[in-house]
Motif scaffolding. Structure first.
Motif, PDB file in Angstrom:
ATOM      1  N   CYS A  65       0.867  -1.179   0.000  1.00  0.00           N
ATOM      2  CA  CYS A  65       0.000   0.000   0.000  1.00  0.00           C
ATOM      3  C   CYS A  65       0.899   1.222   0.000  1.00  0.00           C
ATOM      4  N   ASN A  66       0.487   2.242  -0.710  1.00  0.00           N
ATOM      5  CA  ASN A  66       1.185   3.517  -0.634  1.00  0.00           C
ATOM      6  C   ASN A  66       0.442   4.414   0.336  1.00  0.00           C
ATOM      7  N   LEU A  67       1.183   4.962   1.276  1.00  0.00           N
ATOM      8  CA  LEU A  67       0.671   6.068   2.065  1.00  0.00           C
ATOM      9  C   LEU A  67       1.133   7.304   1.306  1.00  0.00           C
ATOM     10  N   GLN A  68       0.201   7.916   0.602  1.00  0.00           N
ATOM     11  CA  GLN A  68       0.496   9.075  -0.238  1.00  0.00           C
ATOM     12  C   GLN A  68       0.553  10.322   0.635  1.00  0.00           C
ATOM     13  N   LEU A  69       1.619  11.078   0.499  1.00  0.00           N
ATOM     14  CA  LEU A  69       1.814  12.316   1.243  1.00  0.00           C
ATOM     15  C   LEU A  69       1.702  13.469   0.254  1.00  0.00           C
ATOM     16  N   TRP A  70       0.637  14.233   0.363  1.00  0.00           N
ATOM     17  CA  TRP A  70       0.360  15.268  -0.627  1.00  0.00           C
ATOM     18  C   TRP A  70       1.399  16.384  -0.615  1.00  0.00           C
ATOM     19  N   SER A  71       1.994  16.653   0.513  1.00  0.00           N
ATOM     20  CA  SER A  71       3.090  17.627   0.600  1.00  0.00           C
ATOM     21  C   SER A  71       4.381  16.917   0.988  1.00  0.00           C
ATOM     22  N   GLY A  72       4.542  15.739   0.486  1.00  0.00           N
ATOM     23  CA  GLY A  72       5.656  14.884   0.872  1.00  0.00           C
ATOM     24  C   GLY A  72       7.023  15.416   0.524  1.00  0.00           C
ATOM     25  N   VAL A  73       7.109  16.287  -0.468  1.00  0.00           N
ATOM     26  CA  VAL A  73       8.413  16.833  -0.847  1.00  0.00           C
ATOM     27  C   VAL A  73       9.051  17.571   0.330  1.00  0.00           C
ATOM     28  N   GLN A  74       8.241  18.148   1.188  1.00  0.00           N
ATOM     29  CA  GLN A  74       8.768  18.859   2.353  1.00  0.00           C
ATOM     30  C   GLN A  74       9.188  17.904   3.473  1.00  0.00           C
ATOM     31  N   LEU A  75       8.599  16.739   3.525  1.00  0.00           N
ATOM     32  CA  LEU A  75       8.919  15.759   4.563  1.00  0.00           C
ATOM     33  C   LEU A  75      10.070  14.826   4.180  1.00  0.00           C
ATOM     34  N   ALA A  76      10.240  14.571   2.906  1.00  0.00           N
ATOM     35  CA  ALA A  76      11.194  13.568   2.434  1.00  0.00           C
ATOM     36  C   ALA A  76      12.610  13.747   2.969  1.00  0.00           C
ATOM     37  N   PRO A  77      13.152  14.964   3.036  1.00  0.00           N
ATOM     38  CA  PRO A  77      14.528  15.096   3.545  1.00  0.00           C
ATOM     39  C   PRO A  77      14.701  14.654   4.999  1.00  0.00           C
ATOM     40  N   HIS A  78      13.624  14.624   5.756  1.00  0.00           N
ATOM     41  CA  HIS A  78      13.681  14.225   7.162  1.00  0.00           C
ATOM     42  C   HIS A  78      13.564  12.714   7.351  1.00  0.00           C
ATOM     43  N   TYR A  79      13.202  11.999   6.298  1.00  0.00           N
ATOM     44  CA  TYR A  79      12.975  10.552   6.395  1.00  0.00           C
ATOM     45  C   TYR A  79      13.616   9.848   5.196  1.00  0.00           C
ATOM     46  N   LEU A  80      14.891  10.102   4.992  1.00  0.00           N
ATOM     47  CA  LEU A  80      15.610   9.514   3.863  1.00  0.00           C
ATOM     48  C   LEU A  80      15.518   8.000   3.913  1.00  0.00           C
ATOM     49  N   GLY A  81      15.218   7.415   2.787  1.00  0.00           N
ATOM     50  CA  GLY A  81      15.089   5.977   2.702  1.00  0.00           C
ATOM     51  C   GLY A  81      13.706   5.461   3.025  1.00  0.00           C
ATOM     52  N   ARG A  82      12.879   6.269   3.621  1.00  0.00           N
ATOM     53  CA  ARG A  82      11.523   5.836   3.986  1.00  0.00           C
ATOM     54  C   ARG A  82      10.499   6.440   3.039  1.00  0.00           C
ATOM     55  N   ILE A  83      10.628   7.739   2.779  1.00  0.00           N
ATOM     56  CA  ILE A  83       9.707   8.425   1.868  1.00  0.00           C
ATOM     57  C   ILE A  83      10.316   8.382   0.474  1.00  0.00           C
ATOM     58  N   GLU A  84       9.520   7.936  -0.487  1.00  0.00           N
ATOM     59  CA  GLU A  84       9.987   7.748  -1.856  1.00  0.00           C
ATOM     60  C   GLU A  84       9.204   8.629  -2.826  1.00  0.00           C
ATOM     61  N   GLY A  85       9.726   8.717  -4.039  1.00  0.00           N
ATOM     62  CA  GLY A  85       9.002   9.363  -5.118  1.00  0.00           C
ATOM     63  C   GLY A  85       9.706  10.587  -5.653  1.00  0.00           C
ATOM     64  N   THR A  86       9.171  11.055  -6.771  1.00  0.00           N
ATOM     65  CA  THR A  86       9.675  12.248  -7.431  1.00  0.00           C
ATOM     66  C   THR A  86       8.481  13.089  -7.840  1.00  0.00           C
ATOM     67  N   GLY A  87       8.742  14.270  -8.305  1.00  0.00           N
ATOM     68  CA  GLY A  87       7.659  15.148  -8.735  1.00  0.00           C
ATOM     69  C   GLY A  87       7.653  16.415  -7.925  1.00  0.00           C
ATOM     70  N   LYS A  88       6.684  17.262  -8.208  1.00  0.00           N
ATOM     71  CA  LYS A  88       6.639  18.577  -7.569  1.00  0.00           C
ATOM     72  C   LYS A  88       6.296  18.529  -6.086  1.00  0.00           C
ATOM     73  N   MET A  89       5.302  17.759  -5.690  1.00  0.00           N
ATOM     74  CA  MET A  89       4.817  17.798  -4.301  1.00  0.00           C
ATOM     75  C   MET A  89       4.658  16.420  -3.658  1.00  0.00           C
ATOM     76  N   HIS A  90       4.070  15.476  -4.365  1.00  0.00           N
ATOM     77  CA  HIS A  90       3.710  14.183  -3.776  1.00  0.00           C
ATOM     78  C   HIS A  90       4.920  13.301  -3.517  1.00  0.00           C
ATOM     79  N   ARG A  91       4.797  12.533  -2.448  1.00  0.00           N
ATOM     80  CA  ARG A  91       5.724  11.456  -2.139  1.00  0.00           C
ATOM     81  C   ARG A  91       4.897  10.346  -1.502  1.00  0.00           C
ATOM     82  N   HIS A  92       5.503   9.206  -1.281  1.00  0.00           N
ATOM     83  CA  HIS A  92       4.772   8.100  -0.679  1.00  0.00           C
ATOM     84  C   HIS A  92       5.706   7.239   0.167  1.00  0.00           C
ATOM     85  N   VAL A  93       5.080   6.471   1.026  1.00  0.00           N
ATOM     86  CA  VAL A  93       5.769   5.440   1.806  1.00  0.00           C
ATOM     87  C   VAL A  93       5.125   4.120   1.422  1.00  0.00           C
TER      88      VAL A  93
END
Length: 117
Positions: free
Chosen positions: A61-89
């Motif tokens: 399952c993907n936990l989609q993070l709509w503003s994930g781009v801002q969270l990703a640097p704090h959880y390297l290796g856990r939050i994945e994805g590319t694009g303008k805003m979205h990321r997922h776990v």
């Protein structure tokens, strides 16, 4: 839980159903004021804006993070994805819903709240 969101979870089968349900329970527990709807065919929780979604796939399952781009640097290796805003776990089993994932959910909710203070 709105009827359409209940139907989404009811129609799931296989190994990802308990994972998706556990993710939704964690989101409700951490963000009881968030509103659940269907967006693009998947459950989505919103505060001031869209915050989180759960998307069930065959093996995760993907936990989609709509503003994930801002969270990703704090959880390297856990939050994945590319694009303008979205990321997922990717969540493959219920035990993946650990303290770190709860922290990610909490921070996503807090970012939504702080954006409109």
């Amino acid at each position: 839980m709105p009827k359409a969101v209940k139907q989404y979870f009811a129609q799931l089968d296989g190994a990802m159903k308990p994972v998706a349900l556990a993710l939704s329970e964690a989101i409700y527990r951490q963000g009881p004021s968030l509103k659940a709807t269907l967006a693009w065919g998947s459950p989505c929780w919103s505060g001031h804006q869209r915050v989180l979604s759960v998307i069930a796939h065959r093996h995760h399952c993907n936990l989609q993070l709509w503003s994930g781009v801002q969270l990703a640097p704090h959880y390297l290796g856990r939050i994945e994805g590319t694009g303008k805003m979205h990321r997922h776990v990717k969540v493959r089993q219920v035990s993946d819903i650990d303290d770190e994932l709860i922290d990610i959910i909490d921070r996503a909710i807090l970012m939504d709240q702080e954006a409109f203070l």
